[in-house]
Design an enzyme around this catalytic site. Sequence first.
Site, short mmCIF file in Angstrom:
data_model
loop_
_atom_site.label_atom_id
_atom_site.label_comp_id
_atom_site.label_asym_id
_atom_site.label_seq_id
_atom_site.Cartn_x
_atom_site.Cartn_y
_atom_site.Cartn_z
N SER A 97 0.83 -1.21 0.00
CA SER A 97 0.00 0.00 0.00
C SER A 97 0.87 1.26 0.00
N GLY A 136 -5.86 12.01 -1.88
CA GLY A 136 -7.17 12.26 -1.28
C GLY A 136 -8.26 12.32 -2.34
N THR A 138 -11.34 9.81 -1.77
CA THR A 138 -12.52 9.35 -1.04
C THR A 138 -12.98 10.39 -0.01
N GLY A 143 -17.26 6.58 -0.87
CA GLY A 143 -16.08 6.52 -1.75
C GLY A 143 -16.35 5.93 -3.12
N ALA A 248 -2.70 2.02 -9.94
CA ALA A 248 -2.63 1.38 -8.62
C ALA A 248 -3.38 0.05 -8.62
N ASP A 342 -8.16 -21.24 8.90
CA ASP A 342 -8.93 -22.35 9.47
C ASP A 342 -8.08 -23.62 9.55
N GLU A 369 -9.57 0.99 -3.56
CA GLU A 369 -9.30 1.00 -5.01
C GLU A 369 -10.50 0.45 -5.80
N GLY A 370 -11.71 0.71 -5.30
CA GLY A 370 -12.91 0.17 -5.92
C GLY A 370 -13.27 -1.13 -5.25
P1 TGC Z 1 -17.87 8.31 -15.45
O1 TGC Z 1 -18.51 9.41 -14.68
O2 TGC Z 1 -18.61 7.64 -16.53
O3 TGC Z 1 -16.46 8.76 -16.11
C1 TGC Z 1 -15.85 9.92 -15.71
C2 TGC Z 1 -14.65 10.13 -16.61
O4 TGC Z 1 -13.59 9.25 -16.22
C3 TGC Z 1 -13.21 8.42 -17.32
N1 TGC Z 1 -12.89 7.11 -16.76
C4 TGC Z 1 -11.65 6.66 -16.64
N2 TGC Z 1 -10.48 7.19 -17.01
C5 TGC Z 1 -9.39 6.49 -16.75
N3 TGC Z 1 -9.43 5.29 -16.12
C6 TGC Z 1 -10.58 4.74 -15.73
N4 TGC Z 1 -10.60 3.56 -15.08
C7 TGC Z 1 -11.77 5.42 -15.98
N5 TGC Z 1 -13.08 5.18 -15.74
C8 TGC Z 1 -13.75 6.22 -16.21
C9 TGC Z 1 -14.40 8.40 -18.22
O5 TGC Z 1 -14.02 8.12 -19.54
C10 TGC Z 1 -14.90 9.82 -18.08
O6 TGC Z 1 -14.06 10.67 -18.84
P2 TGC Z 1 -14.65 11.95 -19.58
O7 TGC Z 1 -13.51 12.56 -20.32
O8 TGC Z 1 -15.72 11.43 -20.50
O9 TGC Z 1 -15.23 12.83 -18.50
O10 TGC Z 1 -17.41 7.32 -14.41
P3 TGC Z 1 -17.63 5.80 -14.53
O11 TGC Z 1 -19.12 5.55 -14.57
O12 TGC Z 1 -16.81 5.21 -15.61
O13 TGC Z 1 -17.04 5.36 -13.16
C11 TGC Z 1 -17.89 4.96 -12.18
C12 TGC Z 1 -17.07 4.13 -11.21
C13 TGC Z 1 -18.03 3.64 -10.15
C14 TGC Z 1 -16.44 2.95 -11.93
C15 TGC Z 1 -15.98 5.00 -10.60
O14 TGC Z 1 -16.54 6.10 -10.01
C16 TGC Z 1 -15.13 4.23 -9.62
O15 TGC Z 1 -14.16 3.60 -10.01
N6 TGC Z 1 -15.48 4.25 -8.30
C17 TGC Z 1 -14.65 3.64 -7.27
C18 TGC Z 1 -13.82 4.70 -6.63
C19 TGC Z 1 -12.49 4.18 -6.15
O16 TGC Z 1 -11.97 3.20 -6.63
N7 TGC Z 1 -11.88 4.90 -5.25
C20 TGC Z 1 -10.56 4.56 -4.81
C21 TGC Z 1 -9.96 5.66 -3.98
S1 TGC Z 1 -8.22 5.60 -3.82
C22 TGC Z 1 -7.90 4.27 -2.86
O17 TGC Z 1 -8.72 3.51 -2.50
C23 TGC Z 1 -6.48 4.10 -2.51
S2 TGC Z 1 -6.12 2.75 -1.52
C24 TGC Z 1 -4.48 2.65 -1.90
C25 TGC Z 1 -3.70 1.76 -1.04
O18 TGC Z 1 -3.59 1.97 0.19
O19 TGC Z 1 -3.08 0.86 -1.63
P1 FAD Z 2 -19.20 2.95 0.04
O1 FAD Z 2 -18.89 3.58 -1.26
O2 FAD Z 2 -20.11 3.64 0.97
O3 FAD Z 2 -19.76 1.47 -0.22
C1 FAD Z 2 -20.40 0.71 0.79
C2 FAD Z 2 -20.91 -0.60 0.19
O4 FAD Z 2 -21.85 -0.32 -0.83
C3 FAD Z 2 -19.80 -1.43 -0.48
O5 FAD Z 2 -20.06 -2.79 -0.23
C4 FAD Z 2 -20.00 -1.15 -1.96
O6 FAD Z 2 -19.55 -2.19 -2.80
C5 FAD Z 2 -21.50 -1.03 -2.01
N1 FAD Z 2 -21.96 -0.25 -3.18
C6 FAD Z 2 -21.61 1.01 -3.52
N2 FAD Z 2 -22.23 1.39 -4.65
C7 FAD Z 2 -23.01 0.34 -5.03
C8 FAD Z 2 -23.92 0.10 -6.11
N3 FAD Z 2 -24.13 1.04 -7.05
N4 FAD Z 2 -24.55 -1.09 -6.17
C9 FAD Z 2 -24.35 -2.04 -5.23
N5 FAD Z 2 -23.50 -1.88 -4.19
C10 FAD Z 2 -22.86 -0.70 -4.08
N6 FAD Z 2 -9.25 6.41 -0.56
C11 FAD Z 2 -8.46 7.40 -1.06
O7 FAD Z 2 -8.92 8.29 -1.74
N7 FAD Z 2 -7.11 7.38 -0.81
C12 FAD Z 2 -6.52 6.42 -0.08
O8 FAD Z 2 -5.29 6.44 0.11
C13 FAD Z 2 -7.33 5.39 0.47
N8 FAD Z 2 -6.78 4.43 1.27
C14 FAD Z 2 -7.60 3.54 1.91
C15 FAD Z 2 -7.08 2.68 2.88
C16 FAD Z 2 -7.90 1.81 3.58
C17 FAD Z 2 -7.32 0.93 4.64
C18 FAD Z 2 -9.29 1.76 3.28
C19 FAD Z 2 -10.20 0.81 4.01
C20 FAD Z 2 -9.82 2.60 2.33
C21 FAD Z 2 -8.99 3.51 1.64
N9 FAD Z 2 -9.52 4.43 0.74
C22 FAD Z 2 -8.72 5.42 0.20
C23 FAD Z 2 -10.96 4.51 0.54
C24 FAD Z 2 -11.53 3.43 -0.36
O9 FAD Z 2 -11.23 3.68 -1.70
C25 FAD Z 2 -13.04 3.41 -0.12
O10 FAD Z 2 -13.23 2.81 1.16
C26 FAD Z 2 -13.78 2.62 -1.17
O11 FAD Z 2 -13.71 3.28 -2.42
C27 FAD Z 2 -15.25 2.42 -0.78
O12 FAD Z 2 -15.84 3.61 -0.37
P2 FAD Z 2 -16.64 3.65 1.04
O13 FAD Z 2 -15.76 3.09 2.08
O14 FAD Z 2 -17.13 5.01 1.23
O15 FAD Z 2 -17.84 2.63 0.82
#
Ligand code: TGC
Ligand code: FAD
Length: 389
Positions: A97, A136, A138, A143, A248, A342, A369-370
């Site tokens: 991470s 940043g 989320t 998120g 990532a 287990d 990361e989704g």
């Molecule tokens: P949509 O609104 O349709 O698209 C918006 C714009 O983004 C473009 N796009 C992408 N571009 C590059 N890579 C991708 N994977 C892309 N997906 C979409 C898209 O073409 C559009 O561009 P434009 O020019 O037309 O405006 O968004 P969507 O419907 O495709 O996405 C919806 C969804 C649910 C897949 C997206 O919102 C999502 O991936 N949600 C999950 C959020 C998430 O993963 N958060 C992670 C936070 S960081 C983290 O967790 C770090 S942990 C790190 C660690 O400790 O290791």
């Molecule tokens: P929510 O989005 O509230 O989701 C809750 C539940 O609802 C999940 O089970 C989800 O799958 C489900 N759900 C959501 N939408 C739907 C749908 N349409 N249909 C059916 N089910 C749905 N974020 C950063 O930006 N930067 C970081 O560095 C980072 N590091 C992290 C480190 C840790 C240890 C953790 C736990 C999280 C981190 N995150 C970071 C945040 C992480 O990306 C979010 O936790 C994640 O994207 C989910 O968002 P949420 O926790 O708000 O859950």
Amino acid sequence: MPTASLDPFDLYQITDELSEEERMIKDSVARFVDQKALPVIAECFDEGRFPAELIPEIAELGLLGSSLEGYGCAGLNAVSYGLICQELERGDSGLRSFVSVQSSLCMYPIHAFGSDAQRERWLPDMAAGKVIGCFGLTEPHGGSDPANMKTHARKDGDDWIINGAKMWITNGNLAHIAIIWARTDDGIQGFIVETNSDGFEAREVKAKMSLRASVTSELYLDNVRVPDANRLPGVTGLKGPLSCLNQARYGITWGPIGSAIACLSEAIDYCADRELFQRPLSANQTVQLRLADMARRITGAQLMSLRLGRIKDAGKLNPTQVSLAKWNNVRMALDIARDCRDLLGGSGITLEYVAIRHALNLESVITYEGTETIHQLVVGRELTGINAF
Ligand code: TGC
Ligand code: FAD
């Protein structure tokens, strides 16, 4: 018919598909993990502490921004980056991470979307581990749907004023800079925010039961003033942060293979040594079936990630392919870690063994990361053409 026995953790001889350089990188990270990380990591997990003392050696090994060109970065290919993630996560998801966030979520956007001045200013120090970043995206209200972002940046002369909150931010309390994604009148934009700015506060999330050897924080931005020179000029819109996530998430497809191998390796040894009903546990058909099933699933994941890496290196990667592998490989590792826990019986609940630590860590990996559901819906959308988020 060759009679040489197989490597239980490389049943399809994936190693033969690697270049000399890729093998050397894997071996050097493996040595670091075995010699430096494994001796301390269970204690760190127990204490809820990231082993920051390992950062200089991680940097020395070239693991920070390893796939970027120039600015003191190693310019390695995607498969090498994947192997780095796999070996680090064999140690602990927290180590992977740390490197994922620094490399893919902080250095990558500066490299891809930053100005020349921003690249010169930050990347060499980040590659050297002297400047640590966090990412940043989320926010506390949800998120999975970053398009519904509340954090906003308002132009004020040559500066921007940023207000908002970010949640679950890896490295938050370690970081010197934060890549903050904020809504502006022109759409979502990224800002390099120095964490010693007035109005910026990071609060560590305590009492975590997962990723305990990693720093996770809440970030608060209260009228933080940032010069326009710190805005990433090369991207506007959600595709900015989502492009970082592609990098990532790709690495995360490899990481959990390491966790799964660590758990299977331990379980094989344990089941060989443990005698019940006058025979080793591993002499039971149901135990062999469980171990064999783990090896089957690890092998599938290895093939998926290697193929994904080659596609990425050929410049043909589609985000849906990353979603499929992130879903498959994290699920694979989480199921294996729980099952290994287990197989170890009562011993499996202690930190003396690795299974429970990996299983608990993977509960975060399957969420960040989704989430698994988000990646399933990305694949579903690809198959049906219908957006079901
Ligand atoms: P949509 O609104 O349709 O698209 C918006 C714009 O983004 C473009 N796009 C992408 N571009 C590059 N890579 C991708 N994977 C892309 N997906 C979409 C898209 O073409 C559009 O561009 P434009 O020019 O037309 O405006 O968004 P969507 O419907 O495709 O996405 C919806 C969804 C649910 C897949 C997206 O919102 C999502 O991936 N949600 C999950 C959020 C998430 O993963 N958060 C992670 C936070 S960081 C983290 O967790 C770090 S942990 C790190 C660690 O400790 O290791
Ligand atoms: P929510 O989005 O509230 O989701 C809750 C539940 O609802 C999940 O089970 C989800 O799958 C489900 N759900 C959501 N939408 C739907 C749908 N349409 N249909 C059916 N089910 C749905 N974020 C950063 O930006 N930067 C970081 O560095 C980072 N590091 C992290 C480190 C840790 C240890 C953790 C736990 C999280 C981190 N995150 C970071 C945040 C992480 O990306 C979010 O936790 C994640 O994207 C989910 O968002 P949420 O926790 O708000 O859950």
